[in-house]
Design an enzyme around this catalytic site. Structure first.
Site, short mmCIF file in Angstrom:
data_model
loop_
_atom_site.label_atom_id
_atom_site.label_comp_id
_atom_site.label_asym_id
_atom_site.label_seq_id
_atom_site.Cartn_x
_atom_site.Cartn_y
_atom_site.Cartn_z
N CYS A 63 0.83 -1.21 0.00
CA CYS A 63 0.00 0.00 0.00
C CYS A 63 0.87 1.26 0.00
CB CYS A 63 -0.93 -0.01 1.21
SG CYS A 63 -2.07 1.38 1.23
N CYS A 67 0.39 4.59 7.11
CA CYS A 67 -0.27 4.45 8.42
C CYS A 67 0.66 3.69 9.38
CB CYS A 67 -1.61 3.73 8.26
SG CYS A 67 -2.60 4.42 6.91
N CYS A 70 0.28 -0.08 10.37
CA CYS A 70 -0.15 -1.07 9.39
C CYS A 70 0.98 -1.89 8.78
CB CYS A 70 -0.95 -0.37 8.30
SG CYS A 70 -1.75 -1.56 7.18
N CYS A 108 -16.54 -9.38 5.51
CA CYS A 108 -15.89 -8.10 5.26
C CYS A 108 -14.63 -8.31 4.43
CB CYS A 108 -15.57 -7.44 6.60
SG CYS A 108 -14.75 -5.86 6.41
N CYS A 139 -19.55 -6.23 3.60
CA CYS A 139 -18.85 -5.01 3.96
C CYS A 139 -17.54 -5.01 3.18
CB CYS A 139 -18.57 -5.01 5.47
SG CYS A 139 -17.69 -3.53 6.04
N CYS A 199 -19.60 2.11 8.25
CA CYS A 199 -18.88 1.41 9.31
C CYS A 199 -17.62 2.23 9.56
CB CYS A 199 -18.54 -0.01 8.84
SG CYS A 199 -17.48 -0.92 10.00
N ARG A 271 -18.26 -2.96 17.49
CA ARG A 271 -17.54 -4.19 17.17
C ARG A 271 -16.21 -4.29 17.92
NH1 ARG A 271 -20.77 -6.01 12.93
NH2 ARG A 271 -21.77 -4.34 11.78
N1 SAM Z 1 -6.68 0.53 3.10
C1 SAM Z 1 -7.98 0.71 3.59
C2 SAM Z 1 -8.07 1.75 4.69
O1 SAM Z 1 -7.04 2.04 5.30
O2 SAM Z 1 -9.14 2.25 4.90
C3 SAM Z 1 -8.61 -0.58 4.10
C4 SAM Z 1 -7.74 -1.58 4.82
S1 SAM Z 1 -7.07 -1.04 6.40
C5 SAM Z 1 -6.00 -2.36 6.79
C6 SAM Z 1 -8.51 -1.22 7.48
C7 SAM Z 1 -8.37 -0.85 8.91
O3 SAM Z 1 -7.61 -1.85 9.60
C8 SAM Z 1 -7.65 0.42 9.27
O4 SAM Z 1 -8.46 1.57 9.13
C9 SAM Z 1 -7.30 0.20 10.74
O5 SAM Z 1 -8.33 0.67 11.56
C10 SAM Z 1 -7.23 -1.33 10.84
N2 SAM Z 1 -5.87 -1.78 11.18
C11 SAM Z 1 -4.84 -1.92 10.33
N3 SAM Z 1 -3.73 -2.35 10.97
C12 SAM Z 1 -4.07 -2.47 12.28
C13 SAM Z 1 -3.35 -2.87 13.45
N4 SAM Z 1 -2.07 -3.20 13.41
N5 SAM Z 1 -4.01 -2.90 14.62
C14 SAM Z 1 -5.33 -2.57 14.67
N6 SAM Z 1 -6.05 -2.18 13.60
C15 SAM Z 1 -5.44 -2.13 12.42
C1 DTB Z 2 -11.57 -2.80 11.27
O1 DTB Z 2 -11.91 -1.80 11.91
N1 DTB Z 2 -10.74 -3.73 11.70
C2 DTB Z 2 -10.53 -4.75 10.71
C3 DTB Z 2 -11.53 -4.35 9.60
N2 DTB Z 2 -12.03 -3.09 10.06
C4 DTB Z 2 -11.08 -4.28 8.21
C5 DTB Z 2 -9.09 -4.86 10.31
C6 DTB Z 2 -8.18 -5.20 11.48
C7 DTB Z 2 -6.79 -5.39 10.95
C8 DTB Z 2 -5.84 -5.84 12.02
C9 DTB Z 2 -4.45 -5.96 11.53
C10 DTB Z 2 -4.25 -6.99 10.46
O2 DTB Z 2 -4.71 -8.15 10.58
O3 DTB Z 2 -3.59 -6.65 9.47
FE1 SF4 Z 3 -2.85 1.20 3.40
FE2 SF4 Z 3 -2.78 -0.01 5.76
FE3 SF4 Z 3 -3.16 2.62 5.65
FE4 SF4 Z 3 -5.11 0.95 4.78
S1 SF4 Z 3 -4.36 1.14 6.89
S2 SF4 Z 3 -4.37 2.82 3.78
S3 SF4 Z 3 -3.85 -0.71 3.97
S4 SF4 Z 3 -1.31 1.50 5.00
#
Ligand code: SAM
Ligand code: DTB
Ligand code: SF4
Length: 324
Positions: A63, A67, A70, A108, A139, A199, A271
């Site tokens: 990506c 963030c 992530c 989802c 979702c 959501c 959730r």
């Molecule tokens: N790229 C899209 C976005 O950022 O909206 C969708 C995928 S992103 C992985 C979806 C959500 O996963 C993020 O908004 C964040 O809230 C959650 N997330 C990602 N990494 C995480 C982590 N290490 N711990 C908890 N939540 C996480």
């Molecule tokens: C949300 O709020 N939590 C989910 C879903 N929406 C997409 C994602 C959690 C991701 C946790 C870290 C991972 O598994 O990469």
């Molecule tokens: Fe990309 Fe992860 Fe940020 Fe979603 S949360 S925009 S997957 S870096």
């Protein structure tokens, strides 16, 4: 805090939340806070019913965004994730069928994009149509949307679009620099205009203050239309990300955040999302008592592990919970 100037006509009868009021909730003795949350919960939901959602990463890694939490950011190479292409529709539908057979009612699909390209969106639309045809709630979370994309998702039969605020406006820039929280709010608005359910929630335990947490809850609760679904994620401190060494949050602060979400957004699905694998059964029970009524069910979240399915089934039995 003066917030009345942002009141939309549709909400004029509904008093807006202030950061002070939500901080006052956080500061209640825990038993009093849980009591209030449980009262609100019982007025709006069956307190023994928990929705089970399964998650699938349909496009993993690589990506462009930065963030800090992530594993999927191209900048976090140390996280060691293999970059994968958008999955074929048949594989996604097969995974949804497995999730349904195991007892999930909601599916989802997440993609590691800043925003979807139109060609990729077409394939996601097909996924939505076919997963919906299995009789599951759908979702997707695909990043920021361009004009017209939310409408296409709505036409395909999508139920919810997930787009988290993640943290409050003040702390946002310390975690994410490649886009702004205003960009997130813009996509949430487009999703709402298209008639989709919103959501949106956030992550806690990233080093933000209690005030930041309260301010995020206030931002969500004061949206012109309250999000129908509010995921509260506990940070999964993934090795190789800038948050790898983040000390764990006091678990009771997590429970307080669930309660604050329940009280301020009485009719929303709250959730209990990421971080559940690291929680004891007793802590999860406290989260349900504080008003959480949905979990991610399945061995994996997007890229990290989740609670064991069998363990969840036993927990539901021990607590007398029914899956919806
Ligand atoms: N790229 C899209 C976005 O950022 O909206 C969708 C995928 S992103 C992985 C979806 C959500 O996963 C993020 O908004 C964040 O809230 C959650 N997330 C990602 N990494 C995480 C982590 N290490 N711990 C908890 N939540 C996480
Ligand atoms: C949300 O709020 N939590 C989910 C879903 N929406 C997409 C994602 C959690 C991701 C946790 C870290 C991972 O598994 O990469
Ligand atoms: Fe990309 Fe992860 Fe940020 Fe979603 S949360 S925009 S997957 S870096």
């Amino acid at each position: 805090m003066q917030v009345s100037s942002v009141a939309a006509p549709a909400r004029s009868a509904v008093p807006l939340w202030t950061v002070e009021a939500v901080l006052a909730l956080y500061e209640l003795p825990l038993m009093d806070l849980i009591w209030r949350a449980q009262e609100v919960h019982r007025q709006n939901f069956d307190p023994n019913a928990i929705q089970r959602s399964s998650l699938l990463s349909v496009k993993t890694g690589g990506c462009s965004e930065d963030c800090g939490y992530c594993s999927q950011s191209a900048k976090h190479k140390q996280a060691g994730l293999e970059r994968e292409r958008l999955m074929p529709v048949e594989e996604v539908v097969a995974a949804a069928q497995v999730a349904k057979d195991k007892g999930a009612s909601r599916f989802c699909m997440g993609a590691a994009w800043r925003s979807p390209k139109d060609g990729d969106l077409d394939r996601v639309l097909e996924m939505v149509r076919e997963v919906k045809a299995l009789g599951m709630q759908t979702c997707v979370t695909l990043g920021m949307l361009k004009e017209g994309q939310a409408e296409k998702l709505k036409e395909a039969g999508l139920d919810y679009y997930n787009h988290n605020l993640d943290t409050d406006a003040e702390f946002y820039g310390q975690v994410i620099k490649s886009h702004t929280q205003a960009d997130r709010l813009d996509t949430i608005d487009q999703v709402r205009q298209a008639g989709l359910n919103v959501c949106s929630g956030g992550i806690i335990g990233m080093g933000e203050s209690r005030k930041n947490r309260a301010a995020m809850i206030v931002q969500l609760a004061n949206l012109e239309t309250v999000p129908e679904s509010v995921p509260i994620n506990n940070l999964v401190a993934v090795p190789g990300t800038p948050m790898a060494d983040q000390p764990p949050l006091d678990p009771f602060e997590f429970v307080r955040t669930i309660a604050a979400a329940r009280i301020t957004m009485p009719k929303s699905w709250v959730r209990l999302s990421a971080g559940r694998a690291e929680m004891s059964d007793e802590l999860q029970a406290l989260c349900f008592l504080a008003g959480a009524n949905s979990i991610f069910y399945g061995e994996k979240l997007l890229t990290t592990g989740n609670s064991d399915l069998e363990k969840d089934d036993v927990l539901f039995q021990r607590l007398g919970l029914k899956a919806v």
